[in-house]
Write an enzyme that holds these catalytic residues in place. Sequence first.
Site, PDB file in Angstrom:
ATOM      1  CB  CYS A   1       0.119   1.791   4.144  1.00 16.75           C
ATOM      2  SG  CYS A   1      -1.609   1.301   4.010  1.00 16.75           S
TER       3      CYS A   1
ATOM      4  CB  CYS B   1      -0.916  -0.038   1.226  1.00 23.15           C
ATOM      5  SG  CYS B   1      -1.902   1.445   1.452  1.00 23.15           S
TER       6      CYS B   1
END
Length: 123
Positions: A84, A81
């Site tokens: 993230c 991600c």
Amino acid sequence: MAQRLALQRLLSLTPRTLPLRGQQLPPAPLALSAPPAPHGRAFGTSSGCRSTFNVQDGSDFQDRVVNNPKPVVVDFHAQWCGPCKILGPRLEKMVAKQEGKVLMAKVDIDDHTDLAIEYEVGA
């Protein structure tokens, strides 16, 4: 949106006192440094490491997050991600500034899908 609310709640935990116009900030306390290691090598840990931990399983999450007397910011993340990877270090830095008043739990959603589903983690 939930991440922004979590950051706002985290930031509201510390009182901010700014000097009035014309006043100066008090001097910062001096940090004491530890003596060097006997062989010239020193090991150290940042304050972020002490207040951030990885969740191992569901019972570990229950013990260290849900039943913790201190506030715990939970970072549900994934290795793949992109957002993230950007948000994670910023959250760790904010938690480290709290000097142990707030903890941070990191949960990899690929390893702990059950927790992600239970807490309705989405994009």
